[in-house]
Design an enzyme around this catalytic site. Structure first.
Site, mmCIF file in Angstrom:
data_model
loop_
_atom_site.group_PDB
_atom_site.id
_atom_site.type_symbol
_atom_site.label_atom_id
_atom_site.label_comp_id
_atom_site.label_asym_id
_atom_site.label_seq_id
_atom_site.Cartn_x
_atom_site.Cartn_y
_atom_site.Cartn_z
ATOM 1 N N ARG A 88 0.809 -1.198 0.000
ATOM 2 C CA ARG A 88 0.000 0.000 0.000
ATOM 3 C C ARG A 88 0.854 1.264 0.000
ATOM 4 O O ARG A 88 0.331 2.364 -0.012
ATOM 5 C CB ARG A 88 -0.803 -0.016 1.296
ATOM 6 N N ARG A 160 -18.290 -1.998 8.924
ATOM 7 C CA ARG A 160 -16.935 -1.702 9.379
ATOM 8 C C ARG A 160 -16.860 -0.316 10.008
ATOM 9 O O ARG A 160 -17.493 0.613 9.530
ATOM 10 C CB ARG A 160 -15.966 -1.813 8.199
#
Ligand code: AP5
Ligand code: MG
Length: 213
Positions: A88, A160
């Site tokens: 990432r 989430r």
């Protein structure tokens, strides 16, 4: 087959990685899922990761790289894997390249799922995720057979914590800053493949299978 999934938060990396994992019999390794499982189990790693995740920030590379390097050395990963959410950052990509080089290996594909930012917020608010197996669904675009129950493992689906619109905006900012440069990184390595992620998820999967063969 060693695959890396690229794409903004909500682009469909997890959704497609699960399908790839089944069809090509390689483990789906998601750093986000690993962190969420650690949070659920109250581990030290989970406590540290949560501080960053709740704010839409990246978990520091030093907590992330070794975890993945160890995970891909496990037995079930010897014929390949699909990495979702890692790398990432450029340092993470470099750490991965180095770890693979040491073993005389390299990645086969980096698949970038392209979805414009405008589509993302809408997707996130309808997402439902299973903390037990990482299964990902959507109340409208990919509903489960029984509401609130994971089709894959029967676990309970949850929203989430980082899918609140204000956190999603921060995650998108972080994505453009830290993660998007990986597209060029893998283009230079000659393994980048891009697919349109705005179409139906089965059509996205067909496009990916066309690439993977
Ligand atoms: P992570 O869990 O990796 O989240 P993310 O990258 O933000 O991506 P998402 O999981 O939100 O989206 P996705 O692309 O998997 O999309 P999905 O398939 O669910 O990371 C969370 C956090 O952990 C990070 O913010 C960071 O703090 C930390 N972290 C993780 N890895 C890290 C690392 N390497 N380094 C540092 N920090 C790290 O799809 C989204 C929704 O859309 C679903 O509801 C789905 O059903 C639906 N959908 C999917 N495809 C389609 C379609 N074609 N059409 C319509 N709907 C669709
Ligand atoms: Mg995901």
């Amino acid at each position: 087959m060693k695959i890396v999934m690229l794409g903004a938060p909500g682009a469909g990396k997890g959704t497609q990685a699960k399908m790839i994992s089944e069809k090509y019999s390689v483990p789906h390794i998601s750093t986000g899922d690993i962190f969420r499982a650690n949070i659920k189990n109250g581990t030290e790693l989970g406590k540290k990761a949560k501080e960053y995740m709740d704010q839409g920030k990246l978990v520091p590379d030093e907590l992330t790289c070794d975890l993945v390097v160890d995970r891909i050395a496990e037995d079930d990963a010897k014929n390949g894997y699909v990495l979702d959410g890692f790398p990432r950052t450029i340092p993470q990509a470099e750490a991965l390249t180095k770890a693979l080089e040491k073993r005389g290996e390299k990645l086969d594909f980096a698949i970038d799922i392209e979805v414009p930012d405008e589509n993302i917020v809408n997707r996130m608010s309808g997402r439902r995720a299973c903390v037990d197996c990482g299964g990902t669904f959507h109340i409208k675009y990919n509903p489960t057979k029984t509401e609130g129950i994971c089709d894959l493992c029967g676990g309970k689906l949850t929203l989430r914590d980082d899918d609140k619109p204000e956190v999603v905006a921060d995650r998108l900012r972080v994505y453009h800053e830290a993660t998007q440069p990986l597209i060029e990184y893998y283009e230079k390595e000659g393994i980048l493949k891009s697919v349109d992620g705005t179409v139906d998820l089965n059509d996205v999967f067909d496009a990916i299978c066309g690439i993977l063969g």
